[in-house]
Design an enzyme around this catalytic site. Sequence first.
Site, PDB file in Angstrom:
ATOM      1  N   ASN A 197      97.696  31.292 -78.858  1.00  0.00           N
ATOM      2  CA  ASN A 197      98.702  31.959 -78.049  1.00  0.00           C
ATOM      3  C   ASN A 197      98.242  31.978 -76.599  1.00  0.00           C
ATOM      4  O   ASN A 197      97.059  31.878 -76.317  1.00  0.00           O
ATOM      5  CB  ASN A 197      98.845  33.406 -78.516  1.00  0.00           C
ATOM      6  CG  ASN A 197      99.434  33.525 -79.912  1.00  0.00           C
ATOM      7  OD1 ASN A 197     100.620  33.400 -80.100  1.00  0.00           O
ATOM      8  ND2 ASN A 197      98.564  33.730 -80.895  1.00  0.00           N
ATOM      9  N   HIS A 203     102.642  29.452 -76.934  1.00  0.00           N
ATOM     10  CA  HIS A 203     101.278  28.978 -77.183  1.00  0.00           C
ATOM     11  C   HIS A 203     100.894  28.067 -76.014  1.00  0.00           C
ATOM     12  O   HIS A 203     101.755  27.427 -75.415  1.00  0.00           O
ATOM     13  CB  HIS A 203     101.208  28.217 -78.513  1.00  0.00           C
ATOM     14  CG  HIS A 203     101.202  29.129 -79.694  1.00  0.00           C
ATOM     15  ND1 HIS A 203     100.307  29.018 -80.733  1.00  0.00           N
ATOM     16  CD2 HIS A 203     101.980  30.204 -79.991  1.00  0.00           C
ATOM     17  CE1 HIS A 203     100.538  29.964 -81.620  1.00  0.00           C
ATOM     18  NE2 HIS A 203     101.548  30.692 -81.201  1.00  0.00           N
ATOM     19  N   CYS A 258      95.232  26.788 -84.695  1.00  0.00           N
ATOM     20  CA  CYS A 258      94.763  26.308 -85.988  1.00  0.00           C
ATOM     21  C   CYS A 258      93.246  26.143 -85.994  1.00  0.00           C
ATOM     22  O   CYS A 258      92.688  25.465 -85.138  1.00  0.00           O
ATOM     23  CB  CYS A 258      95.430  24.973 -86.294  1.00  0.00           C
ATOM     24  SG  CYS A 258      94.806  24.255 -87.810  1.00  0.00           S
ATOM     25  N   HIS A 278     107.468  34.053 -76.993  1.00  0.00           N
ATOM     26  CA  HIS A 278     106.152  33.957 -77.649  1.00  0.00           C
ATOM     27  C   HIS A 278     105.656  32.517 -77.456  1.00  0.00           C
ATOM     28  O   HIS A 278     106.091  31.600 -78.148  1.00  0.00           O
ATOM     29  CB  HIS A 278     106.355  34.297 -79.135  1.00  0.00           C
ATOM     30  CG  HIS A 278     105.129  34.272 -79.985  1.00  0.00           C
ATOM     31  ND1 HIS A 278     104.558  35.409 -80.511  1.00  0.00           N
ATOM     32  CD2 HIS A 278     104.353  33.246 -80.418  1.00  0.00           C
ATOM     33  CE1 HIS A 278     103.501  35.084 -81.243  1.00  0.00           C
ATOM     34  NE2 HIS A 278     103.348  33.768 -81.201  1.00  0.00           N
ATOM     35  N   ARG A 308      96.487  40.426 -85.116  1.00  0.00           N
ATOM     36  CA  ARG A 308      97.116  39.889 -86.329  1.00  0.00           C
ATOM     37  C   ARG A 308      97.342  38.371 -86.175  1.00  0.00           C
ATOM     38  O   ARG A 308      96.659  37.563 -86.799  1.00  0.00           O
ATOM     39  CB  ARG A 308      98.450  40.621 -86.608  1.00  0.00           C
ATOM     40  CG  ARG A 308      98.962  40.483 -88.044  1.00  0.00           C
ATOM     41  CD  ARG A 308      99.563  39.139 -88.396  1.00  0.00           C
ATOM     42  NE  ARG A 308     100.676  38.784 -87.506  1.00  0.00           N
ATOM     43  CZ  ARG A 308     101.258  37.611 -87.517  1.00  0.00           C
ATOM     44  NH1 ARG A 308     100.865  36.678 -88.371  1.00  0.00           N
ATOM     45  NH2 ARG A 308     102.228  37.340 -86.661  1.00  0.00           N
ATOM     46  N   ASP A 309      98.272  37.988 -85.309  1.00  0.00           N
ATOM     47  CA  ASP A 309      98.608  36.567 -85.170  1.00  0.00           C
ATOM     48  C   ASP A 309      97.384  35.765 -84.732  1.00  0.00           C
ATOM     49  O   ASP A 309      97.178  34.624 -85.158  1.00  0.00           O
ATOM     50  CB  ASP A 309      99.736  36.425 -84.124  1.00  0.00           C
ATOM     51  CG  ASP A 309     100.350  35.039 -84.097  1.00  0.00           C
ATOM     52  OD1 ASP A 309     100.154  34.277 -85.064  1.00  0.00           O
ATOM     53  OD2 ASP A 309     101.031  34.708 -83.108  1.00  0.00           O
TER      54      ASP A 309
END
Lengths: 287, 287
Positions: free
Chosen positions: A248, A208, A239, A206, A15-16
């Site tokens: 991530n 990145h 992006c 979470h 998803r992410d």
Amino acid sequence: MIFPKEVEVIEVGPRDGLQNEPNLIPLEKKKKLIKMLSEAGFSRIETASFVHPKWVPQMANSEEMAEYSRELAITYLALTPNQKALERAIAVQAPQIAVFIGATETFNRKNINRSIDQSLEECKDLFERAKKANLWIRGYVSMAFSCPYEGEVAFEKVRYVCDELIRLGADEISIGDTTGKANPKAVYERFSRLRDLYPHTTFVAHFHDTEKMALANVVAAMQAGITKFDSSIGGLGGCPYSPGATGNVATEELVHMLEQMGCSTNLDLHKLREASRFAKTLSSRIQ
Amino acid sequence: MIFPKEVEVIEVGPRDGLQNEPNLIPLEKKKKLIKMLSEAGFSRIETASFVHPKWVPQMANSEEMAEYSRELAITYLALTPNQKALERAIAVQAPQIAVFIGATETFNRKNINRSIDQSLEECKDLFERAKKANLWIRGYVSMAFSCPYEGEVAFEKVRYVCDELIRLGADEISIGDTTGKANPKAVYERFSRLRDLYPHTTFVAHFHDTEKMALANVVAAMQAGITKFDSSIGGLGGCPYSPGATGNVATEELVHMLEQMGCSTNLDLHKLREASRFAKTLSSRIQ
């Protein structure tokens, strides 16, 4: 230093990781990805988003993904940012839902065209209804360290959103370094304060890997008692319009480090690496 | 967690980073690199190797590099693995010399065709003579975590080499994760034990970023009291025959993290990034 015996890694790649992919990925390939991830041993995977397909076309087939997740016996997370999305999640009996709130007013307005308080107001009804339907709720706090519009984010802003999400009944809060600018010192300090303020709340980190500090941040978060981490297979995400920007933290790199440190993840690293190779074929950004 | 106010970063790119570069780099370009590094603010740079040019042709012009380092007022390190090399270092009045010893018998034999004890015996004479000439001595312990021939390296092997180097009078010991396989837990444990065994010895941590754990390892080493780190501009180094393998931790990434954490390095990150772009043009391995 603290090196927990067991760590939960929550896979958010399907998803992410994939939602910003500019090329539409065929359903069969997405299914194959979550099958590979399921076989690698994940107990939780974020596989669906019930955001309107007009906004995120990549996630249009989330009902099918939800259905397939159930077939594979995956406890899946589904993004449900509003009542319409929640209705779709309830219709497929999604086990876990997730909502996003930005820690900064500017991001929240630019991202979902609402003030933070409007978003929280919406969460109130949403959480009530979700709880009645027996759905488990994750709250994401985005931009919890820095914001592309407001720069460094004060802890009090993160605290405000956490306060409200916890009061409204979130079962778990994922603190997102969405810009990838967090450093180990800030991570340690911020998660230590959160732990002290909310000793009974489950926090997830979470990260990145934009500035190569994601794994160092994981080690720092552990020192503040965190044992749950989001990650994305192959480092999917980020992006699509800035080719150099990483997404991530990559699941296989995170799991490799954790296992090397004796922190058990119950995941099969060999299968994760296979899944990573496949995931990268779905991405226009990763070579 | 410990985040020291000040950290020394020692640049090893011009020697450790470039020595395996298959294409001979013109002297003028190497000079330009150390000038850029000097202008970025380094107090120490490894710029020369007096290994016989038959073995490391890339380092054949080390006298010129030493001379130029002196002109730039750089306190430079020169690799001097034997008496002949030491003579060359003394002739140019090098301020600091360095010797390498592998923690494993197999690596030491394959690398320099001597047993560890033979190497240490050679160090004895070498250190005596260097001290008479007022040279400051760094001892590198290579393969201090894992070895390509022997796998995981027992702490006792590292301890044995440290014991001897310290007894012989090394001023500083750089502990090298030459294979890039160290993890934060092993780093914390190993450096904690070294600190407890040798409270008066200065240890430096030398990490490679092969498995993306270098910055996490830096944070772990700090928790054991380490405040000195080797790094290589642009991540130069590594094996030229395995294109995927990364070299030393990249100076600019290390310095960025340190500065973000409030650990002052007295280095100019903007100039480091310029030097990194130039360094990468010298490398056949880094894109």
